[in-house]
Design a protein around this motif. Structure first.
Motif: not given
Length: 261
Positions: A24-28, A76-79, A123-126, A198-212
């Motif tokens: 999992e760490d390697a995937v991240d 159930k999924p992780a998120l 992987g949280w990014r996935q 500006g092209e109406d594309a959804p963008i997300a900025f995400c944050i999660v606590a991490s000790d890596k």
């Protein structure tokens, strides 16, 4: 060095906790490892042809019952969306099809279903990419918040994350900030801040606590969406959307500056 045998052991649910965490760490950390996980998880079996055969040869009443059973049996999924329990779709069609194949005795066994379930743990990014792929302009137009609401909710998000956030720090030139919310990833608060380009594309900025540990910015692509990600030692960050890599890196750099100012 993460070998294919290690990845397969994790995907098949046969790895111990140390190996699972190492993969999992390697995937991240490494997009190349993430790509190998996706490739090995997909396999090379002719699933499409097999599903066609199932549909042609299976009694429709029996088929409906199999689908119902599969729906009820999938973990159930992780998120999830905190406070509502809303479940995010996790490749449900693939998982249902795997159970269907098992039920009609085509001989593929249960490994594909266990693989799909295991993938939700890597992987949280996935996890974010799977969720972000569902977003449209209408999604964010319907969820738009007033400036007063944005300020109040961002303060709540900051408290949950243990990470100060301000409207000034998260506003980005060329993107329209819409709202923030808290998601739950493996028991951790995951903040999602949503924008429209500006092209109406959804963008997300995400944050999660991490000790890596602190890691410099890197880029990758998941689900057809570009991602810029980094870690400051206490939190992991990513910005994701249908933008070219250079634009995404520019916004990521602006966020890094805004969060440290």
């Amino acid at each position: 060095m993460i070998t294919d045998e290690m990845i397969v052991a994790v995907l098949d649910g046969e790895a111990d906790e140390n190996l699972r965490q190492a993969v999992e760490d390697a995937v991240d950390a490494d997009p190349n490892v993430a790509a190998r996980v996706d490739l090995l998880a997909a396999g090379e079996r002719p699933f499409a042809e097999a599903y066609d055969l199932v549909l042609e040869q299976t009694d429709q009443t029996h088929l409906a019952q199999l689908l119902k059973t599969a729906e009820e049996s999938i973990s159930k999924p992780a998120l999830t969306v905190e406070n509502t329990g809303t479940v995010i779709p996790w490749r449900r069609l693939s998982a249902l099809a795997a159970v269907l194949v098992l039920g009609v005795g085509l001989g593929f066994g249960s490994s594909h279903l266990s693989t799909q379930t295991q993938q939700t743990q890597i992987g949280w990014r996935q996890a974010v990419a799977d969720y972000q792929a569902l977003y449209t302009k209408d999604t964010l137009d319907l969820a738009r918040q007033t400036t007063e609401q944005q300020t109040k909710i961002l303060a709540t998000v900051s408290e949950r994350l243990g990470r100060p956030l301000t409207l000034e720090g998260v506003n980005l030139d060329g993107l329209s900030y819409r709202r923030a919310q808290i998601l739950n990833f493996k028991g951790k608060a995951l903040a999602q801040l949503a924008y429209l380009s500006g092209e109406d594309a959804p963008i997300a900025f995400c944050i999660v606590a991490s000790d890596k540990g602190a890691k410099p910015m890197a880029t990758e692509t998941r689900n057809g969406l570009n991602i810029a990600f980094w870690n400051d030692g206490s939190h992991a960050y990513m910005i994701i959307g249908d933008l070219d890599e250079e634009s995404l890196k520019k916004h990521a750099a602006a966020l890094q500056a805004g969060l440290t100012s």
